[in-house]
Scaffold this active site. Structure first.
Site, PDB file in Angstrom:
ATOM      1  N   THR A   8       0.869  -1.187   0.000  1.00  0.00           N
ATOM      2  CA  THR A   8       0.000   0.000   0.000  1.00  0.00           C
ATOM      3  C   THR A   8       0.904   1.234   0.000  1.00  0.00           C
ATOM      4  O   THR A   8       1.360   1.658  -1.054  1.00  0.00           O
ATOM      5  CB  THR A   8      -0.973   0.000   1.199  1.00  0.00           C
ATOM      6  OG1 THR A   8      -0.241  -0.215   2.408  1.00  0.00           O
ATOM      7  CG2 THR A   8      -2.029  -1.073   1.043  1.00  0.00           C
ATOM      8  N   LYS A  61       3.692  -6.872   4.178  1.00  0.00           N
ATOM      9  CA  LYS A  61       3.500  -5.475   3.804  1.00  0.00           C
ATOM     10  C   LYS A  61       3.219  -4.691   5.068  1.00  0.00           C
ATOM     11  O   LYS A  61       2.689  -5.200   6.047  1.00  0.00           O
ATOM     12  CB  LYS A  61       2.383  -5.304   2.783  1.00  0.00           C
ATOM     13  CG  LYS A  61       0.986  -5.684   3.203  1.00  0.00           C
ATOM     14  CD  LYS A  61       0.232  -4.692   4.077  1.00  0.00           C
ATOM     15  CE  LYS A  61       0.246  -3.303   3.466  1.00  0.00           C
ATOM     16  NZ  LYS A  61      -0.420  -2.338   4.448  1.00  0.00           N
ATOM     17  N   THR A 106      -0.600  -2.409  10.793  1.00  0.00           N
ATOM     18  CA  THR A 106      -1.314  -2.532   9.517  1.00  0.00           C
ATOM     19  C   THR A 106      -0.443  -3.406   8.656  1.00  0.00           C
ATOM     20  O   THR A 106       0.254  -2.985   7.766  1.00  0.00           O
ATOM     21  CB  THR A 106      -1.605  -1.199   8.816  1.00  0.00           C
ATOM     22  OG1 THR A 106      -2.403  -1.462   7.678  1.00  0.00           O
ATOM     23  CG2 THR A 106      -0.417  -0.414   8.444  1.00  0.00           C
ATOM     24  N   GLU A 152       6.790   4.881   7.255  1.00  0.00           N
ATOM     25  CA  GLU A 152       6.469   6.048   6.430  1.00  0.00           C
ATOM     26  C   GLU A 152       7.358   7.240   6.784  1.00  0.00           C
ATOM     27  O   GLU A 152       7.289   7.775   7.887  1.00  0.00           O
ATOM     28  CB  GLU A 152       4.997   6.397   6.594  1.00  0.00           C
ATOM     29  CG  GLU A 152       4.101   5.328   5.983  1.00  0.00           C
ATOM     30  CD  GLU A 152       2.650   5.447   6.372  1.00  0.00           C
ATOM     31  OE1 GLU A 152       1.820   4.843   5.684  1.00  0.00           O
ATOM     32  OE2 GLU A 152       2.341   6.131   7.368  1.00  0.00           O
ATOM     33  N   ASN A 166       0.705  10.699   5.349  1.00  0.00           N
ATOM     34  CA  ASN A 166      -0.590  10.403   5.950  1.00  0.00           C
ATOM     35  C   ASN A 166      -1.608  11.515   5.725  1.00  0.00           C
ATOM     36  O   ASN A 166      -2.814  11.261   5.689  1.00  0.00           O
ATOM     37  CB  ASN A 166      -0.412  10.100   7.441  1.00  0.00           C
ATOM     38  CG  ASN A 166       0.149   8.716   7.648  1.00  0.00           C
ATOM     39  OD1 ASN A 166      -0.564   7.726   7.572  1.00  0.00           O
ATOM     40  ND2 ASN A 166       1.453   8.629   7.883  1.00  0.00           N
ATOM     41  N   SER A 175      -5.755  11.446  -1.003  1.00  0.00           N
ATOM     42  CA  SER A 175      -5.853  12.432  -2.093  1.00  0.00           C
ATOM     43  C   SER A 175      -5.015  12.029  -3.293  1.00  0.00           C
ATOM     44  O   SER A 175      -4.299  11.070  -3.263  1.00  0.00           O
ATOM     45  CB  SER A 175      -5.421  13.805  -1.589  1.00  0.00           C
ATOM     46  OG  SER A 175      -4.111  13.765  -1.085  1.00  0.00           O
TER      47      SER A 175
END
Length: 405
Positions: free
Chosen positions: A152, A178, A189, A276, A400, A405
């Site tokens: 993702t 992942k 996640t 991230e 995040n 978007s």
């Protein structure tokens, strides 16, 4: 930017006999990218799993638990990215079930023999029709392609493999995972799938999946958020010809457990390294506790502290933040005068305060590194725990903030 992490190479990920991997593009979120993975399993396999403890666990997680509890032999896994199918109520369950049914019909299976997995945006209806429509286009893939198909916000695919010898028979362990954000046990996640051609009974595989998860995927945090979709699946195909593992007392059990741990830890660390916006990989070791639980409490207090994590990002040796985190970790009657705090091998604090010999230049030198170890000696027992985390950067906020978007 991932921290000292390279994409997996197909040649370094040997196939596992009894496992077939297939991928397709369903256009769930991004047109033209692989976003559906089907794992087909031969007869005679055994499957075990552990799942999120989030009370809002996703519909596919609920179905996985039910199908595993039904006692039927699992013959297929179906994974989609781009949509988590979480917070979707009865409709989400019906959509996940329709995907299971379509996979089952394709291969003449019972619906309960299929385990569904989803990852992506929460509170959005699963486009089950797109997934079902993509099934005829499934094509064979290797483990590296399978790892790409479940990404993702990951910047790199994650895969690992080990080979071992059990009683003169070659055994393979290969897995993919992942995860990049919303990472905090139990579990994250995170989707993880590890397969071996070793032969393991169901009770032993259930024990192995718990033990391995506790020392790997349940020992990482990126941002302290626990996902709705965490799943870690362990598959035993039994096609290596090695002896059946039906007792934890067998030497073969410990051999296989070690190989599984190495693969799972490599995958778990890869998730943190690809956290991230991560620029630093941090190991937190806590020793000398009265229990593993209190050691983990201290480790996680440090590892999930935004102030600690931003200090690491800034390479700022503002190490009082570490002491503060230890202090609020909730350890009963902690004697701070017996505690020692190290940054790599540099003794920062001891006997209730700053080490008189500590110089900030020493701390600065460590903080400038991309990989750092924080070590806490509690001085009250023999238990220990290790947790892996990363820093918080501006990029984490951007990723995040822009996720939908």
């Amino acid at each position: 930017m991932a921290v000292n992490l390279n994409p997996p190479q197909a040649g370094q990920l040997p196939a596992v006999a009894g496992v077939e991997l297939l991928v397709a593009e369903a256009g769930i979120k991004t047109p033209g990218r692989k976003d559906v993975l089907v794992v087909k399993l031969d007869k005679g396999n055994t499957v075990a799993g552990v799942f999120t403890r989030n009370r809002f666990c996703a519909a596919p997680v609920q179905l996985c638990q039910e199908h595993l509890a039904a006692g039927v032999q699992i013959r297929a896994l179906v994974v989609n990215t781009g949509n988590a199918n979480a917070g979707t109520g009865f409709d989400g369950r019906a959509r996940a079930l329709s995907v299971c049914r379509a996979v089952a019909e394709r291969d003449q299976l019972q619906t309960e023999q299929v385990l569904p997995f989803s990852t992506g945006v929460i509170l959005e209806p699963l486009p089950a029709d797109k997934i079902v429509a993509a099934l005829p286009a499934l094509r064979q893939a290797d483990w590296a392609e399978a790892a790409e198909a479940i990404m993702t916000t990951d910047t790199l695919a994650k895969a690992a493999s080990r080979r071992l010898d059990i009683g003169g028979k070659a055994v393979t362990v290969t897995g993919i995972a992942k995860g990049s954000g919303m990472i905090h046990p139990n579990m994250a996640t995170m989707l993880g799938f590890v397969a071996t051609d070793a032969a393991v009974t169901r009770p032993m595989l259930n024990q192995l999946v718990r033990e391995v998860a506790d020392q790997s995927f349940n020992s990482i945090t990126v941002d302290g958020d626990t996902s709705t979709n965490d799943s870690f699946i362990l598959i035993s195909t039994g096609q290596s010809g090695a002896e059946l593992i039906d007792s934890a007392e067998q030497p073969a059990y410990q051999q296989l457990k070690q190989a599984l741990l190495e693969v799972a830890i490599e995958l778990a660390q890869a998730i943190v390294r690809d956290g991230e916006g991560a620029t630093k990989f941090i190991t937190v070791d806590v020793n000398g506790g009265r229990s593993v639980a209190e050691c983990k409490d201290v480790a996680y207090a440090i590892a999930r502290s935004p102030l600690v994590k931003t200090a690491f990002f800034a390479s700022d040796p503002n190490l009082g933040r570490l002491l503060a985190a230890i202090g609020y970790a909730g350890v009963a009657d902690l004697d701070v005068d017996r505690l020692s705090l190290y940054l790599d091998d540099v003794l920062v604090a001891c006997e209730g305060g700053r080490n008189p010999a500590y110089k900030e230049a020493q701390g600065q030198a460590v903080m400038n590194q991309s990989e750092i170890t924080v070590r806490v000696e509690l001085g009250r027992g023999s238990a220990s725990a290790r947790v892996w985390t990363c820093d918080f950067s501006y990029e984490y906020v951007r990723i995040n903030a822009d996720y939908r978007s």
